[in-house]
Every structure is written in structure tokens, then in C-alpha cells.
Write a protein that holds these residues in place. Structure first.
Motif, PDB file in Angstrom:
ATOM      1  N   ASP A  23     102.508 -38.903  64.834  1.00 31.08           N
ATOM      2  CA  ASP A  23     102.122 -39.135  66.227  1.00 31.08           C
ATOM      3  C   ASP A  23     101.611 -37.872  66.921  1.00 31.08           C
ATOM      4  N   THR A  24     101.277 -36.834  66.159  1.00 33.84           N
ATOM      5  CA  THR A  24     100.893 -35.560  66.757  1.00 33.84           C
ATOM      6  C   THR A  24      99.700 -34.953  66.018  1.00 33.84           C
ATOM      7  N   PHE A  25      98.746 -34.423  66.783  1.00 35.16           N
ATOM      8  CA  PHE A  25      97.651 -33.686  66.168  1.00 35.16           C
ATOM      9  C   PHE A  25      97.273 -32.496  67.026  1.00 35.16           C
ATOM     10  N   LEU A  26      96.623 -31.539  66.373  1.00 36.63           N
ATOM     11  CA  LEU A  26      96.178 -30.316  67.014  1.00 36.63           C
ATOM     12  C   LEU A  26      94.664 -30.266  66.892  1.00 36.63           C
ATOM     13  N   PHE A  27      94.004 -29.821  67.961  1.00 33.23           N
ATOM     14  CA  PHE A  27      92.565 -29.615  67.869  1.00 33.23           C
ATOM     15  C   PHE A  27      92.177 -28.413  68.707  1.00 33.23           C
ATOM     16  N   ALA A  28      91.033 -27.869  68.386  1.00 36.47           N
ATOM     17  CA  ALA A  28      90.484 -26.755  69.158  1.00 36.47           C
ATOM     18  C   ALA A  28      88.974 -26.907  69.214  1.00 36.47           C
TER      19      ALA A  28
ATOM     20  N   ILE B 137      83.807 -28.894  67.782  1.00 37.13           N
ATOM     21  CA  ILE B 137      85.207 -28.779  67.371  1.00 37.13           C
ATOM     22  C   ILE B 137      85.306 -27.682  66.305  1.00 37.13           C
ATOM     23  N   SER B 138      86.310 -26.833  66.431  1.00 38.12           N
ATOM     24  CA  SER B 138      86.487 -25.767  65.445  1.00 38.12           C
ATOM     25  C   SER B 138      87.720 -26.000  64.582  1.00 38.12           C
ATOM     26  N   LYS B 139      88.604 -26.925  65.013  1.00 36.98           N
ATOM     27  CA  LYS B 139      89.815 -27.183  64.236  1.00 36.98           C
ATOM     28  C   LYS B 139      90.357 -28.567  64.582  1.00 36.98           C
ATOM     29  N   PHE B 140      90.818 -29.292  63.565  1.00 37.35           N
ATOM     30  CA  PHE B 140      91.522 -30.556  63.759  1.00 37.35           C
ATOM     31  C   PHE B 140      92.560 -30.649  62.656  1.00 37.35           C
ATOM     32  N   GLU B 141      93.803 -30.882  63.048  1.00 39.32           N
ATOM     33  CA  GLU B 141      94.884 -30.918  62.069  1.00 39.32           C
ATOM     34  C   GLU B 141      95.921 -31.947  62.497  1.00 39.32           C
ATOM     35  N   VAL B 142      96.258 -32.871  61.601  1.00 42.75           N
ATOM     36  CA  VAL B 142      97.318 -33.846  61.859  1.00 42.75           C
ATOM     37  C   VAL B 142      98.648 -33.159  61.564  1.00 42.75           C
ATOM     38  N   LEU B 143      99.526 -33.139  62.560  1.00 41.90           N
ATOM     39  CA  LEU B 143     100.819 -32.458  62.416  1.00 41.90           C
ATOM     40  C   LEU B 143     101.959 -33.417  62.099  1.00 41.90           C
ATOM     41  N   GLY B 144     101.733 -34.699  62.310  1.00 38.73           N
ATOM     42  CA  GLY B 144     102.757 -35.715  62.064  1.00 38.73           C
ATOM     43  C   GLY B 144     102.177 -37.083  62.339  1.00 38.73           C
TER      44      GLY B 144
END
Length: 131
Positions: free
Chosen positions: A44-49, A35-42
């Protein structure tokens, strides 16, 4: 395209597993090593790469306590769902299986089938260690 992870036994009640997976912050502990990125956006939403892959935003679409959580793509060019199915074995243990469904053209499906299969297997096998 429909892919399934192996069924994973967890020494927790279905409600405990559901509560863990319902908190999207916990998905960071399930992610593969690349994993190179993990971010909680809200809430009920998250971003990962993952290394070498585009960023993916997942949003909690539906929850059916204590047996099912459906995450879906939020934006982006591809539409797919990641479904956590939780089945009670007894009061203190349960099975978890992740299903991936998406509508892809045959060329795209061929390219992503291997990486997606490995990804959902990693998520599923990480659940017992993470809870």
C-alpha cells in the motif's frame, strides 16, 4: 490548499477503475515524463520523485470501493492527501477526478500550487490510456 484535476471520462466501469487505482504499482504508468524515481515499498506504499523535487512517499490510507481511494503522505515534513473520486456514468463508463488537499503555509502554497496542479492533471489524463 485544495486543488482538483479536471474530470476525466474513462470507458471502464467504476469497479475496473477502482481496481486499477487500488493497485499502487499502476501509479508508475500514470506518472509524468519527468519522473526520476518510482519504487513500490509495500502493498500500500510507493515512493516517487520528479526531477528537481524531493522524494515523496504515498501510502494508501482509505479505500471505499468502488468510488474512492485516499492516498496520504507517509512521513516527510508535509502532510497532504491525494483522493481519487470515481463516479459511475453507466455500467461501462465512469468519471475520475483527483483532489489534492494539504495544509501549507502561504509561501509554500504559492510555490507548489503550479507544479502540483500540473502533476494531478497529468495523473488524471493518463488514467484512460493506462487502463
Amino acid at each position: 490548499m485544495n486543488l482538483e484535476s479536471p474530470k476525466i471520462s474513462v470507458s471502464k466501469s467504476p469497479q475496473d477503475v477502482f481496481n486499477f487505482l487500488a493497485d499502487i504499482k499502476n501509479f508508475e504508468s500514470l506518472m509524468p515524463e519527468n519522473i526520476s524515481k518510482f519504487e513500490v515499498l509495500g502493498d500500500d506504499t510507493f515512493l516517487f520523485a520528479l526531477k528537481g523535487m524531493p522524494e515523496i512517499i504515498l501510502k494508501k490510507k482509505e479505500v471505499l470501493p468502488p468510488n474512492k481511494i485516499i492516498l496520504g503522505a507517509a512521513g516527510g515534513k508535509i502532510d497532504f492527501s491525494l483522493i481519487a473520486n470515481i463516479t459511475e456514468i453507466n455500467e461501462a463508463s465512469s468519471d475520475v477526478q483527483l483532489d489534492f488537499t494539504g495544509d501549507f503555509n502561504p509561501m509554500m502554497a504559492m510555490m507548489i500550487k503550479g507544479p502540483i496542479t500540473k502533476f494531478i492533471e497529468t495523473l488524471a489524463t493518463s488514467i484512460p490510456k493506462a487502463i
